[in-house]
Design a protein around this motif. Structure first.
Motif, PDB file in Angstrom:
ATOM      1  N   ALA A  18      38.807  71.669  19.613  1.00 57.27           N
ATOM      2  CA  ALA A  18      38.219  72.930  20.062  1.00 57.27           C
ATOM      3  C   ALA A  18      37.136  72.709  21.121  1.00 57.27           C
ATOM      4  CB  ALA A  18      37.650  73.693  18.872  1.00 57.27           C
ATOM      5  N   MET A  19      36.603  71.498  21.193  1.00 53.25           N
ATOM      6  CA  MET A  19      35.593  71.183  22.201  1.00 53.25           C
ATOM      7  C   MET A  19      36.253  71.155  23.571  1.00 53.25           C
ATOM      8  SD  MET A  19      33.706  68.038  20.185  1.00 53.25           S
ATOM      9  CE  MET A  19      32.667  67.560  21.543  1.00 53.25           C
ATOM     10  N   SER A  20      35.489  71.494  24.604  1.00 55.28           N
ATOM     11  CA  SER A  20      36.035  71.398  25.958  1.00 55.28           C
ATOM     12  C   SER A  20      36.236  69.927  26.314  1.00 55.28           C
ATOM     13  CB  SER A  20      35.094  72.055  26.970  1.00 55.28           C
ATOM     14  OG  SER A  20      33.938  71.259  27.155  1.00 55.28           O
ATOM     15  N   PHE A  21      37.103  69.682  27.286  1.00 53.90           N
ATOM     16  CA  PHE A  21      37.344  68.317  27.734  1.00 53.90           C
ATOM     17  C   PHE A  21      36.043  67.690  28.221  1.00 53.90           C
ATOM     18  CE2 PHE A  21      38.117  65.356  31.204  1.00 53.90           C
ATOM     19  CZ  PHE A  21      38.879  64.405  30.554  1.00 53.90           C
ATOM     20  N   GLU A  22      35.285  68.469  28.998  1.00 52.70           N
ATOM     21  CA  GLU A  22      34.045  67.953  29.573  1.00 52.70           C
ATOM     22  C   GLU A  22      33.028  67.585  28.491  1.00 52.70           C
ATOM     23  OE1 GLU A  22      36.350  70.115  32.500  1.00 52.70           O
ATOM     24  OE2 GLU A  22      35.657  70.715  30.528  1.00 52.70           O
ATOM     25  N   THR A  23      32.899  68.434  27.474  1.00 52.77           N
ATOM     26  CA  THR A  23      31.982  68.154  26.374  1.00 52.77           C
ATOM     27  C   THR A  23      32.424  66.908  25.612  1.00 52.77           C
ATOM     28  OG1 THR A  23      31.437  70.499  26.163  1.00 52.77           O
ATOM     29  CG2 THR A  23      30.950  69.094  24.266  1.00 52.77           C
ATOM     30  N   ARG A  51      34.401  57.758  15.672  1.00 54.68           N
ATOM     31  CA  ARG A  51      34.308  59.050  16.352  1.00 54.68           C
ATOM     32  C   ARG A  51      34.750  58.919  17.811  1.00 54.68           C
ATOM     33  NH1 ARG A  51      32.673  64.121  15.785  1.00 54.68           N
ATOM     34  NH2 ARG A  51      31.707  65.181  17.566  1.00 54.68           N
ATOM     35  N   GLY A  52      34.342  57.841  18.435  1.00 53.41           N
ATOM     36  CA  GLY A  52      34.728  57.610  19.825  1.00 53.41           C
ATOM     37  C   GLY A  52      36.241  57.508  19.990  1.00 53.41           C
ATOM     38  N   MET A  53      36.888  56.835  19.053  1.00 52.14           N
ATOM     39  CA  MET A  53      38.347  56.716  19.120  1.00 52.14           C
ATOM     40  C   MET A  53      39.012  58.080  18.966  1.00 52.14           C
ATOM     41  SD  MET A  53      39.066  53.679  19.904  1.00 52.14           S
ATOM     42  CE  MET A  53      40.826  53.745  19.653  1.00 52.14           C
ATOM     43  N   LYS A  54      38.478  58.903  18.065  1.00 49.76           N
ATOM     44  CA  LYS A  54      39.016  60.258  17.893  1.00 49.76           C
ATOM     45  C   LYS A  54      38.828  61.068  19.163  1.00 49.76           C
ATOM     46  CE  LYS A  54      38.275  60.528  12.892  1.00 49.76           C
ATOM     47  NZ  LYS A  54      37.482  61.180  11.827  1.00 49.76           N
ATOM     48  N   LEU A  55      37.635  60.980  19.752  1.00 43.42           N
ATOM     49  CA  LEU A  55      37.365  61.713  20.982  1.00 43.42           C
ATOM     50  C   LEU A  55      38.259  61.219  22.124  1.00 43.42           C
ATOM     51  CD1 LEU A  55      33.475  61.975  20.858  1.00 43.42           C
ATOM     52  CD2 LEU A  55      35.080  63.899  20.923  1.00 43.42           C
ATOM     53  N   ALA A  56      38.454  59.913  22.217  1.00 37.22           N
ATOM     54  CA  ALA A  56      39.310  59.355  23.269  1.00 37.22           C
ATOM     55  C   ALA A  56      40.744  59.861  23.115  1.00 37.22           C
ATOM     56  CB  ALA A  56      39.281  57.826  23.227  1.00 37.22           C
ATOM     57  N   ARG A  57      41.217  59.931  21.887  1.00 42.16           N
ATOM     58  CA  ARG A  57      42.574  60.422  21.625  1.00 42.16           C
ATOM     59  C   ARG A  57      42.691  61.895  22.020  1.00 42.16           C
ATOM     60  NH1 ARG A  57      44.298  58.192  16.404  1.00 42.16           N
ATOM     61  NH2 ARG A  57      42.138  58.475  16.288  1.00 42.16           N
ATOM     62  N   VAL A  58      41.686  62.697  21.652  1.00 45.54           N
ATOM     63  CA  VAL A  58      41.696  64.124  21.983  1.00 45.54           C
ATOM     64  C   VAL A  58      41.628  64.312  23.505  1.00 45.54           C
ATOM     65  CG1 VAL A  58      40.341  66.259  21.820  1.00 45.54           C
ATOM     66  CG2 VAL A  58      40.797  64.917  19.773  1.00 45.54           C
ATOM     67  N   CYS A  59      40.781  63.544  24.176  1.00 52.05           N
ATOM     68  CA  CYS A  59      40.684  63.635  25.638  1.00 52.05           C
ATOM     69  C   CYS A  59      42.016  63.270  26.288  1.00 52.05           C
ATOM     70  CB  CYS A  59      39.577  62.719  26.173  1.00 52.05           C
ATOM     71  SG  CYS A  59      37.906  63.334  25.889  1.00 52.05           S
ATOM     72  N   GLY A  60      42.655  62.227  25.796  1.00 48.97           N
ATOM     73  CA  GLY A  60      43.958  61.826  26.326  1.00 48.97           C
ATOM     74  C   GLY A  60      45.004  62.908  26.144  1.00 48.97           C
ATOM     75  N   GLN A  61      44.988  63.550  24.989  1.00 50.74           N
ATOM     76  CA  GLN A  61      45.936  64.630  24.732  1.00 50.74           C
ATOM     77  C   GLN A  61      45.684  65.813  25.658  1.00 50.74           C
ATOM     78  OE1 GLN A  61      45.225  65.241  20.556  1.00 50.74           O
ATOM     79  NE2 GLN A  61      46.678  63.658  19.933  1.00 50.74           N
ATOM     80  N   LEU A  63      44.321  65.702  28.642  1.00 49.30           N
ATOM     81  CA  LEU A  63      44.759  65.319  29.984  1.00 49.30           C
ATOM     82  C   LEU A  63      46.277  65.409  30.112  1.00 49.30           C
ATOM     83  CD1 LEU A  63      42.490  62.276  30.868  1.00 49.30           C
ATOM     84  CD2 LEU A  63      42.489  64.537  31.938  1.00 49.30           C
ATOM     85  N   SER A  64      46.989  64.962  29.109  1.00 45.88           N
ATOM     86  CA  SER A  64      48.456  65.043  29.130  1.00 45.88           C
ATOM     87  C   SER A  64      48.920  66.491  29.189  1.00 45.88           C
ATOM     88  CB  SER A  64      49.059  64.367  27.895  1.00 45.88           C
ATOM     89  OG  SER A  64      48.817  62.999  27.931  1.00 45.88           O
ATOM     90  N   LYS A  65      48.259  67.335  28.425  1.00 44.96           N
ATOM     91  CA  LYS A  65      48.608  68.757  28.418  1.00 44.96           C
ATOM     92  C   LYS A  65      48.335  69.376  29.789  1.00 44.96           C
ATOM     93  CE  LYS A  65      47.790  73.052  25.910  1.00 44.96           C
ATOM     94  NZ  LYS A  65      47.053  73.696  24.807  1.00 44.96           N
ATOM     95  N   ALA A  66      47.212  69.013  30.387  1.00 42.98           N
ATOM     96  CA  ALA A  66      46.874  69.537  31.710  1.00 42.98           C
ATOM     97  C   ALA A  66      47.905  69.095  32.747  1.00 42.98           C
ATOM     98  CB  ALA A  66      45.476  69.080  32.124  1.00 42.98           C
ATOM     99  N   GLU A  67      48.336  67.842  32.675  1.00 40.17           N
ATOM    100  CA  GLU A  67      49.349  67.346  33.610  1.00 40.17           C
ATOM    101  C   GLU A  67      50.646  68.131  33.479  1.00 40.17           C
ATOM    102  OE1 GLU A  67      49.652  63.184  32.740  1.00 40.17           O
ATOM    103  OE2 GLU A  67      47.944  62.684  34.013  1.00 40.17           O
ATOM    104  N   ARG A  68      51.018  68.449  32.248  1.00 42.07           N
ATOM    105  CA  ARG A  68      52.246  69.217  32.030  1.00 42.07           C
ATOM    106  C   ARG A  68      52.129  70.630  32.571  1.00 42.07           C
ATOM    107  NH1 ARG A  68      51.861  66.552  27.003  1.00 42.07           N
ATOM    108  NH2 ARG A  68      51.102  68.451  26.006  1.00 42.07           N
ATOM    109  N   ARG A  69      50.903  71.154  32.591  1.00 41.31           N
ATOM    110  CA  ARG A  69      50.705  72.525  33.050  1.00 41.31           C
ATOM    111  C   ARG A  69      50.632  72.641  34.567  1.00 41.31           C
ATOM    112  NH1 ARG A  69      45.894  75.287  30.278  1.00 41.31           N
ATOM    113  NH2 ARG A  69      46.705  76.992  31.526  1.00 41.31           N
TER     114      ARG A  69
END
Length: 88
Positions: A18-23, A51-61, A63-69
């Motif tokens: 739910a957090m923004s990518f930037e946050t 926590r960092g690994m979770k955030l990295a995974r969410v950020c990667g997801q 980015l992938s979603k943005a690329e698809r859009r």
């Protein structure tokens, strides 16, 4: 980070998503800086790393979603149509 440790441990992936990518990216950068300073206990380091690994995974997801859009507008017979973005 220590004062919010119990909240971070119980924070679900849905809350992170739910957090923004930037946050998310800002927090990830902050966590990396804390780990690089090296003034943490082993338990604190592990919690921050997790926590960092979770955030990295969410950020990667995200980015992938943005690329698809991303779509490219093209003109065909005077009309605009969209095509899926295809990375070379």
């Amino acid at each position: 980070m220590e004062e919010g440790k119990s909240n971070n441990e119980s924070e679900s992936i849905e809350e992170l998503e739910a957090m923004s990518f930037e946050t998310s990216l800002e927090e990830l950068e902050s966590l990396v800086e804390k780990l690089e300073r090296g003034h943490l206990t082993l338990d604190e380091s592990l919690g921050i790393f997790e926590r960092g690994m979770k955030l990295a995974r969410v950020c990667g997801q995200k980015l992938s979603k943005a690329e698809r859009r991303i779509q490219v507008l093209t003109e065909e017979n005077g009309k605009l149509r969209t095509e899926n973005f295809i990375e070379d």
